[in-house]
Design an enzyme around this catalytic site. Structure first.
Site, PDB file in Angstrom:
ATOM      1  N   VAL C  77       0.855  -1.187   0.000  1.00  0.00           N
ATOM      2  CA  VAL C  77       0.000   0.000   0.000  1.00  0.00           C
ATOM      3  C   VAL C  77       0.888   1.234   0.000  1.00  0.00           C
ATOM      4  O   VAL C  77       1.802   1.346   0.824  1.00  0.00           O
ATOM      5  CB  VAL C  77      -0.890   0.011   1.267  1.00  0.00           C
ATOM      6  CG1 VAL C  77      -1.822   1.209   1.260  1.00  0.00           C
ATOM      7  CG2 VAL C  77      -1.664  -1.295   1.391  1.00  0.00           C
ATOM      8  N   CYS C  78       0.644   2.164  -0.906  1.00  0.00           N
ATOM      9  CA  CYS C  78       1.453   3.389  -0.969  1.00  0.00           C
ATOM     10  C   CYS C  78       1.271   4.185   0.317  1.00  0.00           C
ATOM     11  O   CYS C  78       0.162   4.614   0.651  1.00  0.00           O
ATOM     12  CB  CYS C  78       1.058   4.254  -2.162  1.00  0.00           C
ATOM     13  SG  CYS C  78       1.912   5.859  -2.136  1.00  0.00           S
ATOM     14  N   ILE C  79       2.368   4.427   1.002  1.00  0.00           N
ATOM     15  CA  ILE C  79       2.285   5.057   2.324  1.00  0.00           C
ATOM     16  C   ILE C  79       1.806   6.512   2.243  1.00  0.00           C
ATOM     17  O   ILE C  79       0.995   6.951   3.064  1.00  0.00           O
ATOM     18  CB  ILE C  79       3.646   4.935   3.079  1.00  0.00           C
ATOM     19  CG1 ILE C  79       3.524   5.453   4.505  1.00  0.00           C
ATOM     20  CG2 ILE C  79       4.759   5.647   2.331  1.00  0.00           C
ATOM     21  CD1 ILE C  79       4.693   5.066   5.393  1.00  0.00           C
TER      22      ILE C  79
END
Lengths: 121, 95, 129, 121, 129, 95
Positions: C77-79
């Site tokens: 998941v893109c932080i």
């Protein structure tokens, strides 16, 4: 529909594309449950929800047909669309449910003014 | 190249895809894109003949099986979709 | 073949997560390999452990975890996209002074470098949006 | 752009309308930081990000101009758009930044094929 | 006059929450009254206490709370739209067996009846989407 | 009735709004809708003359101040927008 608290719910987005159809119909159902007079108008992509064949539901998603059928149980009898909306999405009237009523786009401004409240989904 | 369209034909996504499709490219119409089944006059049907497909599962979901059969339009199921991707290293989604 | 998927649509708003899941199961059934799924843009909401849809609807968070358990697929998941949208792991919640969190293993918060690495490593990379 | 790992980032959504412009540009910046050759192509509404005057940012939102300016710092020199995109949104070339390069829509299929990887935002 | 607002756009994806906030502050500055803000569809994400945007961007969750504190504006969130999207109060989290929660006072989970009541009570009702 | 358009002129939202606007109705273009400043040939400018406005804050944000000035288009700021809503009990947003 001259009542002072009459509500028009406009559905403008296709089933499954977003949750807007569902959320608009839910709003109409709750209004009806509260005794508020409510009609629905399906414009553009929203008219896809009126297809007779509509029923299987996108894989993994809930079908929209039962939701539309619920409207009748709550005495929401007026499902409107415009001939222009059907033409735009390429849907012949033969593909539609039997309980749909038609409005000419030209008549839309006067139609909208009949309602005390409008919610656009 | 394989192009996936997930939006209706009158969307920006569809117009941009039409400019991007090359002569050897394949097109798969999914999600809202399956509404193309109702538009047999859409130029894409002619332009991409024998290299355009509607995703069968989405056609059924959107209530368009009868339209697809009546208009004799080409479909591909999810298995066939995966097979198409095997043959195309470049895959672009228009949404 | 080695596949990678990018999911940019939110559950219960976009059909993209449903399409991505079906595509993932189908490619695995055909004997292909799935290197990973990267969640970006509104797709980060797929990772929320607080998701509680009505019982007659698919819980997408749980469906992704099931995919992970059955085939050991990394779920990244893109932080940056996650934090601004209200998704945080325990470590990030602590770092930002939040009392709770909603991202748990097997979902992992990671940078965009992971997206690019995944795309380069895979034979096929497909966006669902 | 014949390198085997060259990346094209396509921006198709307007600044402020969604976060897609920002998220697409961020992806390009990270790719460049990793040493991957990367170009940008702005289509349709995405070309709104190329306006010279673009700068104040929607009230309460971060401006997009500094983000676009960052591209140059990371040696991303090729910002492409199509004449058809500009015509569609009504933007004359005089309103654009000076570093924009033009492509004819007709040339797009060949243009895309130059890249090993494409990401569509 | 009595105003009510309906917010249907998510923070950091739609400009609608920004527009709604500016509209709210402007109408209050003009001496009007704001009966309430109802969050529906993707707008429910405005209520997430876990939102952590970069420091140079407005935290919309905090901006709504500030509006509430300054003018005592009710902030109602549609419970059905919230639960499926991963937003839960402590009570709802407990009820669904979740270990944490991300909706806190002054945001309140409520039914769609609240939306209709708000619309009927107000002289003006405006949708931001 | 007051209509608010938050999307570009080629969107479904814009087309549907155009069918809904009555002869006494007011139109406010906000968010992506302010791109209408670049389309002086849009029929709405003629059809809704003296009852259509661009939201000034959004015009500035989208980088369109010069276009608005050059084309002499009518704007309203947030204060004026609120004032317009005072005069119209029915308000519909097209998005």
């Amino acid at each position: 529909m001259a009542e002072s608290n009459s509500l028009l719910v406009i559905i403008r987005h296709a089933p499954y594309g977003s949750n807007l159809l569902r959320e608009g119909v839910d709003t109409a159902l709750v209004a009806a449950a509260f005794g508020q007079p409510v009609d629905l108008l399906f414009l553009g992509q929203g008219a896809m929800a009126l297809l007779k064949e509509q029923g299987s539901g996108a894989p993994g998603q809930k079908a929209s047909l039962p939701t539309i059928d619920m409207l009748e149980m709550y005495d929401i009898e007026h499902l409107w669309t415009t001939e222009e909306s059907l033409a735009a999405i390429g849907v012949p009237t033969s593909m539609l449910r039997n309980d749909v009523q038609f409005l000419k786009a030209k008549a839309m401004p006067g139609f909208l003014q009949q309602y005390a409240q409008i919610l656009n989904f | 190249m394989l192009h996936i369209l997930t939006k209706a034909l009158n969307s920006d996504a569809a117009h941009q895809m039409q400019q991007a499709v090359g002569e050897e490219d394949i097109v798969v119409l999914t999600e809202e894109g399956v509404q193309a089944a109702l538009k047999t006059h859409w130029e894409g049907w002619q332009a991409y003949q024998s290299r355009i497909y509607l995703l069968a599962e989405d056609v059924a979901a959107w209530g368009l099986n009868t339209a697809v059969t009546a208009n004799g339009l080409p479909t591909v199921d999810m298995n066939g979709f995966v097979t198409l991707t095997e043959h195309h290293p470049q895959i672009v989604t228009w949404y | 073949m080695e596949y990678g998927l990018l999911v940019m649509g939110a559950p219960y708003t976009s059909p993209a997560p449903h399409s991505a899941l079906r595509f993932a199961h189908t490619l695995l059934a055909q004997g292909h390999h799935l290197s990973g799924v990267f969640f970006y843009h509104e797709g980060v909401h797929n990772a929320s452990s607080l998701m509680a849809p009505p019982q007659d609807e698919l819980n997408l968070h749980d469906a992704w975890i099931e995919l992970h358990r059955a085939h050991n697929i990394p779920l990244d998941v893109c932080i940056a996209a996650a934090l601004r949208r209200g998704l945080a792991s325990e470590a990030e919640a602590l770092r930002h002074g939040k009392a709770s969190f909603n991202i748990d293993a097997p979902f992992e918060l990671t940078g965009l470098g992971q997206l690019l690495t995944l795309q380069q490593r895979c034979d096929r990379f497909i966006t669902f949006a």
